[in-house]
Enzyme design. Structure first.
Site, PDB file in Angstrom:
ATOM      1  N   GLN A   6      -1.425   6.874  -1.157  1.00 18.62           N
ATOM      2  CA  GLN A   6      -2.102   6.421  -2.503  1.00 18.62           C
ATOM      3  C   GLN A   6      -3.626   6.204  -1.870  1.00 18.62           C
ATOM      4  OE1 GLN A   6       0.316   3.087  -3.703  1.00 18.62           O
ATOM      5  NE2 GLN A   6       0.613   4.338  -5.453  1.00 18.62           N
ATOM      6  N   ARG A  21       9.001   6.569  -1.960  1.00 21.76           N
ATOM      7  CA  ARG A  21       9.768   6.295  -2.944  1.00 21.76           C
ATOM      8  C   ARG A  21      10.934   7.381  -3.154  1.00 21.76           C
ATOM      9  NH1 ARG A  21       4.996   4.986  -7.361  1.00 21.76           N
ATOM     10  NH2 ARG A  21       3.980   3.373  -6.088  1.00 21.76           N
TER      11      ARG A  21
END
Ligand SMILES: [Zn+2]
Ligand SMILES: [Zn+2]
Length: 644
Positions: free
Chosen positions: A382, A364
């Protein structure tokens, strides 16, 4: 007469023009002495503002966040006065309260403010504070305001943008500032003040504007509070994960590789692997299946998911193939990929739930100035999973996910947490996707799971995502700082967008419900928080090295190897330090490396086939057999790491 409703629901009657402070006094003189600010009908008011209508009144003390805000906002006025008196000609701009303290942006002209100035500013602030000057609000016309700030182009700009008739000043002592209000009664309540730092800041945050000096400060109603706060800051500095990550050789960054892209060193990679294996084992027992997906996906995938429309402009821009001109995005989230995994076949209700887990690395874009150690990065992994179930299974699945999250927190020593349940705003049904019936089912499932699990919780109505309600875990670390860790979200949107179906018992196609969940959140951020929470003294089961064997001299090398072998047979992670160094130096270095146990061996230990054990921090466990030491380790591990 007017009627004032207090937070406990009681209604009291007063003469018109009663002030919040009068109301406080009517409750008790002792309480009134602690009241420092007030809110009337949802608006911040002064404690001396005359109340002229019926309404709800909240009285704040230092113990309330709103009380602290008023305290620090008022302290910013005192800071501004101190600066004006100490640096004639300095131009004041804006000075708000912040989460911890306040700041003021000032144009000091040619003077460069540095740490050398701090003492004088603090001294001046306290001198002003001791004058016990009342804070008094008054209205001013635009012309008056512009006259007061003649020569100050910053305040002039602010005033020019205000409407005449809405401009207010706050006076205390001989000082006046442009202000909308929200003050403590007088300066005398400020008993301790500290200037913390200075930094450059552009006027209105725009780099095309002149650069100002931002002076950060904090103040307290007691000297003791300041002392405690400074100790906490000192401790936070020691525990900074960037510092500990370097000392413990866990991770690094390289300008060549790129900002915000952590590089995991062998010890850090081993730590991550241990965390991953821990979660994988628990997930396996909970019926999850591991999947693997690529680091990029076609732009179209994110157009379908809706992520492109929402975040596309703020993402890494598409990469394209040289010949075909296809466009791919670096994966910003794993959910769309997992939806397509679900979609590879037609499921029946008998096959559900499907629980797909992946340690998925995503990318990101963050502005370079926003990057911070491992907590704000551009690439992270994640501990993601997506559960696909029937609406009737949601209740049970949600509870299972909570169990897993609680297991993770318990095993890692996070004991102080609350659950935050975010529900939809029932007044605004158009804001949300999915049928009312399903929303009610999901919200009921979250609430009953939260209550059944005995969680301490708060409910935030209207805070749900447009696609579903969620539960976040707010964790307090050892320094009392709050972090959001672990999130469980219900989603009706993606199953719709990806046209996910299952065949029901009625032989018709139905939509599954999706749950997103990540107990750690991301490996990077979680390890950063864990480092700061534990100061690098992780639970024993997670420590890279559980024991280090320190030989008194090279003569005991053989025995050291034997001890190492026996410990490794018992699955204890140990190292040998056989260097020709003094035992004192070896102990000091082992302490620095935060090895939980030091095993010291010399002649007596070898003769008796025993080891001398010293715990991190200095506790002496004396001479014990290797079997007994293994038992000590196993017992300690079983205290934190339970089976799931
Ligand atoms: Zn003010
Ligand atoms: Zn997801």
């Amino acid at each position: 007469m007017i009627h004032i409703t207090l937070p406990d629901g009681s209604v009291k009657t007063f003469d018109e023009n009663v002030t919040p402070m009068d109301v406080a006094k009517s409750i008790s003189e002792g309480f009134a002495r602690n009241v420092i600010s007030a809110n009337f009908n949802g608006t911040t008011v002064e404690t001396v503002t005359p109340l002229t209508t019926d309404g709800s009144l909240i009285l704040y003390t230092w113990n309330d966040d709103d009380g602290k805000t008023a305290f620090w906002h008022s302290s910013a006025h005192v800071l501004a006065q101190a600066i004006e008196e100490l640096y004639p000609g300095a131009k004041l701009t804006i000075g708000p309260a912040i989460e911890n303290g306040f700041y003021y942006d000032v144009d000091f002209g040619n003077h460069v403010v540095s740490e050398k100035d701090f003492k004088a500013i603090e001294y001046k602030m306290l001198e002003i504070a001791r004058g016990k000057h009342d804070f008094k609000m008054r209205s001013a016309t635009k012309a008056e305001a512009l006259a007061l700030y003649k020569g100050n182009e910053f305040k002039t700009e602010l005033i020019t943008n205000l409407e005449d008739g809405t401009i207010t000043f706050c006076d205390h002592a001989t000082f006046t500032d442009l202000c909308r209000g929200g003050h403590i009664p007088n300066t005398g309540i400020i008993k301790a003040a500290k200037i913390l730092s200075v930094a450059g800041a552009y006027w209105r945050g725009n780099e095309k504007n002149p650069q100002l000096t931002r002076v950060y400060g904090i103040s307290f109603p007691k000297q003791k509070d300041l002392t405690e706060y400074l100790e906490l800051l000192e401790e936070a500095k020691k525990r900074d994960h960037r510092k500990l990550g370097k000392e413990l050789e866990l991770f690094t960054f390289s300008q060549k590789v790129g900002a915000g892209l952590p590089l995991w060193l062998p010890k850090g990679a081993a730590l991550r692997e241990r965390l991953e294996n821990f979660l994988k084992a628990a997930q396996k027992k909970a019926g999850y299946e591991m999947v693997v997906t690529p680091h990029i996906g076609q732009k179209e995938l994110y157009v379908t998911s809706g992520h492109y429309a929402k975040y596309g402009a703020d993402s890494f821009q598409p990469i394209s193939t040289p010949k075909e001109g296809e466009e791919f995005l670096l994966k910003p989230m794993n959910c769309p990929h997992h939806c397509e995994i679900y979609n590879h076949t037609q499921w029946s209700y008998k096959d559900l739930p499907k629980r797909y887990a992946e340690f998925g690395t995503v990318y990101r874009y963050e502005q370079s100035g926003e990057l911070h150690g491992l907590t704000r990065v551009r690439g992270f992994t994640q501990d993601d999973a997506h559960l696909f179930c029937t609406p009737d299974q949601l209740d049970a699945e949600f509870k299972n996910v909570i169990d897993l999250v609680l297991y993770v927190f318990g095993s890692l020593g996070f004991e102080n947490f609350t659950a935050q349940v975010s529900l939809r705003d029932p007044e605004n049904p158009d804001k949300y996707i999915g049928s009312l019936e399903n929303w009610e089912k999901a919200e009921k499932a979250i609430m009953s799971a939260t209550i059944d699990k005995g969680l301490t919780y708060t409910v935030k109505t209207g805070e749900a995502a447009f696609y579903g309600p969620k539960l976040d875990f707010m964790v307090k670390d050892a320094l009392g700082r709050q972090w959001q860790l672990g999130t469980i979200q219900v989603d009706y949107n993606l199953p719709e967008r990806f046209d996910l179906t299952y065949k029901g018992s009625d032989n018709e196609l139905h939509r599954p419900v999706m749950i997103h969940r990540a107990p750690f959140g991301s490996m990077e951020r979680f390890i950063a928080i864990l480092l700061e929470h534990t100061a690098g003294n992780f639970p024993l089961w997670l420590m890279p090295t559980q024991a280090i064997i320190l030989s008194i001299s090279e003569k005991y090398e053989k025995y050291a190897e034997k001890v190492l072998n026996l410990l490794e047979n018992d699955e204890i992670r140990a190292l040998v330090d056989n260097r020709n160094e003094t035992i004192g130096k070896k102990i000091r270095e082992a302490e620095m490396q935060k090895h939980p146990y030091m095993i010291i061996i010399g002649e007596q230990e070898e003769n008796e086939n025993k080891i001398t054990v010293r715990a991190h921090g200095g506790e002496d466990l004396g001479m014990v057999s290797i079997e007994d030491f293994s038992k000590i380790i196993k017992t300690e591990i079983s205290k934190t790491l339970k089976s799931f």
